[in-house]
Design a protein around this motif. Structure first.
Motif, PDB file in Angstrom:
ATOM      1  N   SER A 180       1.440   1.766   5.944  1.00 41.61           N
ATOM      2  CA  SER A 180       2.187   1.091   7.016  1.00 41.61           C
ATOM      3  C   SER A 180       3.013   2.111   7.785  1.00 41.61           C
ATOM      4  O   SER A 180       3.315   3.198   7.280  1.00 41.61           O
ATOM      5  CB  SER A 180       3.092   0.009   6.426  1.00 41.61           C
ATOM      6  OG  SER A 180       4.168   0.600   5.739  1.00 41.61           O
ATOM      7  N   PRO A 181       3.401   1.774   9.018  1.00 41.65           N
ATOM      8  CA  PRO A 181       4.140   2.722   9.845  1.00 41.65           C
ATOM      9  C   PRO A 181       5.445   3.228   9.211  1.00 41.65           C
ATOM     10  O   PRO A 181       5.833   4.361   9.437  1.00 41.65           O
ATOM     11  CB  PRO A 181       4.435   1.933  11.122  1.00 41.65           C
ATOM     12  CG  PRO A 181       3.399   0.884  11.163  1.00 41.65           C
ATOM     13  CD  PRO A 181       3.098   0.540   9.734  1.00 41.65           C
TER      14      PRO A 181
ATOM     15  N   SER B  43      -8.893  -7.166   7.368  1.00 42.32           N
ATOM     16  CA  SER B  43      -9.756  -6.646   8.433  1.00 42.32           C
ATOM     17  C   SER B  43     -11.020  -5.996   7.864  1.00 42.32           C
ATOM     18  O   SER B  43     -12.054  -5.968   8.526  1.00 42.32           O
ATOM     19  CB  SER B  43      -8.996  -5.655   9.313  1.00 42.32           C
ATOM     20  OG  SER B  43      -8.796  -4.423   8.650  1.00 42.32           O
TER      21      SER B  43
ATOM     22  N   THR C 214      -0.078 -11.337  -0.193  1.00 46.61           N
ATOM     23  CA  THR C 214       1.083 -10.626  -0.702  1.00 46.61           C
ATOM     24  C   THR C 214       1.712 -11.464  -1.776  1.00 46.61           C
ATOM     25  O   THR C 214       1.913 -12.661  -1.592  1.00 46.61           O
ATOM     26  CB  THR C 214       2.101 -10.369   0.425  1.00 46.61           C
ATOM     27  OG1 THR C 214       1.482  -9.577   1.450  1.00 46.61           O
ATOM     28  CG2 THR C 214       3.329  -9.653  -0.102  1.00 46.61           C
TER      29      THR C 214
ATOM     30  N   MET D 240       5.603  -2.719   3.591  1.00 49.41           N
ATOM     31  CA  MET D 240       4.268  -2.186   3.609  1.00 49.41           C
ATOM     32  C   MET D 240       3.234  -3.264   3.322  1.00 49.41           C
ATOM     33  O   MET D 240       2.113  -3.188   3.796  1.00 49.41           O
ATOM     34  CB  MET D 240       4.139  -1.065   2.579  1.00 49.41           C
ATOM     35  CG  MET D 240       2.716  -0.571   2.476  1.00 49.41           C
ATOM     36  SD  MET D 240       2.613   0.934   1.558  1.00 49.41           S
ATOM     37  CE  MET D 240       0.883   1.130   1.474  1.00 49.41           C
TER      38      MET D 240
ATOM     39  N   SER E 111       6.062   3.496   5.910  1.00 48.75           N
ATOM     40  CA  SER E 111       5.910   3.953   4.525  1.00 48.75           C
ATOM     41  C   SER E 111       5.894   5.473   4.430  1.00 48.75           C
ATOM     42  O   SER E 111       5.550   6.176   5.383  1.00 48.75           O
ATOM     43  CB  SER E 111       4.637   3.390   3.908  1.00 48.75           C
ATOM     44  OG  SER E 111       3.504   3.928   4.545  1.00 48.75           O
TER      45      SER E 111
ATOM     46  N   ASP F 254      -3.007  -7.032   6.054  1.00 47.82           N
ATOM     47  CA  ASP F 254      -3.784  -7.067   7.294  1.00 47.82           C
ATOM     48  C   ASP F 254      -4.989  -6.130   7.219  1.00 47.82           C
ATOM     49  O   ASP F 254      -6.090  -6.488   7.647  1.00 47.82           O
ATOM     50  CB  ASP F 254      -2.919  -6.685   8.495  1.00 47.82           C
ATOM     51  CG  ASP F 254      -1.899  -7.742   8.858  1.00 47.82           C
ATOM     52  OD1 ASP F 254      -2.001  -8.893   8.368  1.00 47.82           O
ATOM     53  OD2 ASP F 254      -0.970  -7.414   9.633  1.00 47.82           O
ATOM     54  N   GLN F 255      -4.791  -4.940   6.671  1.00 50.93           N
ATOM     55  CA  GLN F 255      -5.892  -3.977   6.553  1.00 50.93           C
ATOM     56  C   GLN F 255      -6.962  -4.500   5.605  1.00 50.93           C
ATOM     57  O   GLN F 255      -8.162  -4.403   5.891  1.00 50.93           O
ATOM     58  CB  GLN F 255      -5.359  -2.618   6.075  1.00 50.93           C
ATOM     59  CG  GLN F 255      -6.407  -1.544   5.962  1.00 50.93           C
ATOM     60  CD  GLN F 255      -6.987  -1.111   7.297  1.00 50.93           C
ATOM     61  OE1 GLN F 255      -6.438  -1.393   8.363  1.00 50.93           O
ATOM     62  NE2 GLN F 255      -8.094  -0.422   7.253  1.00 50.93           N
TER      63      GLN F 255
ATOM     64  N   TRP G 189      -7.304   4.507   3.365  1.00 53.04           N
ATOM     65  CA  TRP G 189      -6.186   4.042   4.191  1.00 53.04           C
ATOM     66  C   TRP G 189      -4.883   4.064   3.389  1.00 53.04           C
ATOM     67  O   TRP G 189      -3.850   4.508   3.892  1.00 53.04           O
ATOM     68  CB  TRP G 189      -6.482   2.625   4.714  1.00 53.04           C
ATOM     69  CG  TRP G 189      -5.449   2.099   5.649  1.00 53.04           C
ATOM     70  CD1 TRP G 189      -5.388   2.298   6.997  1.00 53.04           C
ATOM     71  CD2 TRP G 189      -4.325   1.280   5.312  1.00 53.04           C
ATOM     72  NE1 TRP G 189      -4.287   1.649   7.520  1.00 53.04           N
ATOM     73  CE2 TRP G 189      -3.622   1.023   6.506  1.00 53.04           C
ATOM     74  CE3 TRP G 189      -3.840   0.745   4.126  1.00 53.04           C
ATOM     75  CZ2 TRP G 189      -2.458   0.263   6.537  1.00 53.04           C
ATOM     76  CZ3 TRP G 189      -2.683  -0.018   4.163  1.00 53.04           C
ATOM     77  CH2 TRP G 189      -2.008  -0.251   5.357  1.00 53.04           C
TER      78      TRP G 189
ATOM     79  N   ARG H 118       2.703  -6.284   4.337  1.00 51.06           N
ATOM     80  CA  ARG H 118       2.096  -7.010   5.450  1.00 51.06           C
ATOM     81  C   ARG H 118       0.983  -6.189   6.089  1.00 51.06           C
ATOM     82  O   ARG H 118      -0.098  -6.697   6.377  1.00 51.06           O
ATOM     83  CB  ARG H 118       3.148  -7.369   6.492  1.00 51.06           C
ATOM     84  CG  ARG H 118       2.573  -8.251   7.590  1.00 51.06           C
ATOM     85  CD  ARG H 118       3.565  -8.583   8.667  1.00 51.06           C
ATOM     86  NE  ARG H 118       3.531  -7.489   9.625  1.00 51.06           N
ATOM     87  CZ  ARG H 118       4.587  -6.981  10.245  1.00 51.06           C
ATOM     88  NH1 ARG H 118       5.776  -7.448  10.014  1.00 51.06           N
ATOM     89  NH2 ARG H 118       4.456  -5.994  11.081  1.00 51.06           N
ATOM     90  N   TYR H 119       1.221  -4.906   6.303  1.00 50.16           N
ATOM     91  CA  TYR H 119       0.202  -4.035   6.898  1.00 50.16           C
ATOM     92  C   TYR H 119      -0.976  -3.860   5.951  1.00 50.16           C
ATOM     93  O   TYR H 119      -2.127  -3.830   6.384  1.00 50.16           O
ATOM     94  CB  TYR H 119       0.803  -2.673   7.255  1.00 50.16           C
ATOM     95  CG  TYR H 119       1.769  -2.747   8.404  1.00 50.16           C
ATOM     96  CD1 TYR H 119       1.306  -2.743   9.715  1.00 50.16           C
ATOM     97  CD2 TYR H 119       3.134  -2.842   8.181  1.00 50.16           C
ATOM     98  CE1 TYR H 119       2.188  -2.817  10.787  1.00 50.16           C
ATOM     99  CE2 TYR H 119       4.024  -2.924   9.241  1.00 50.16           C
ATOM    100  CZ  TYR H 119       3.547  -2.911  10.542  1.00 50.16           C
ATOM    101  OH  TYR H 119       4.418  -2.998  11.592  1.00 50.16           O
ATOM    102  N   THR H 120      -0.690  -3.745   4.658  1.00 50.27           N
ATOM    103  CA  THR H 120      -1.752  -3.605   3.666  1.00 50.27           C
ATOM    104  C   THR H 120      -2.590  -4.867   3.613  1.00 50.27           C
ATOM    105  O   THR H 120      -3.828  -4.812   3.564  1.00 50.27           O
ATOM    106  CB  THR H 120      -1.156  -3.290   2.282  1.00 50.27           C
ATOM    107  OG1 THR H 120      -0.338  -2.114   2.392  1.00 50.27           O
ATOM    108  CG2 THR H 120      -2.237  -3.075   1.248  1.00 50.27           C
TER     109      THR H 120
END
Length: 77
Positions: free
Chosen positions: A49-50, A11, A75, A1, A52, A7-8, A43, A3-5
């Motif tokens: 993440s996809p 962004s 991270t 999770m 999670s 990235d968010q 979020w 990596r997606y966090t």
């Protein structure tokens, strides 16, 4: 999770860090404009993440700061 966090957070232009714990949870710290922090909290509570599974999200120690104490979003391991 994380990596997606990460990235968010980037962004949204936020600073901070996230870390997976041994208990299967995620901890971290987020800094930035209040509206962007609120977007990130939304979020984290509802999207994530996809892969999670979000059971709950707890946000604590919230406070206003005059300047960022952390630069960038990363991270931690």
């Amino acid at each position: 999770m994380c990596r997606y966090t990460e990235d968010q957070g980037r962004s949204l232009g936020l600073s901070g860090w996230v870390k997976n714990t041994r208990q299967g949870t995620v901890i971290g710290q987020i800094q930035g404009p209040r509206d962007k922090v609120d977007d990130m909290k939304h979020w984290l509570k509802s999207v994530g993440s996809p892969s999670s599974r979000i059971d709950r999200a707890v946000f604590s120690n919230q406070r206003d700061i005059s300047k960022l104490e952390i630069q960038g979003f990363s991270t931690r391991y």
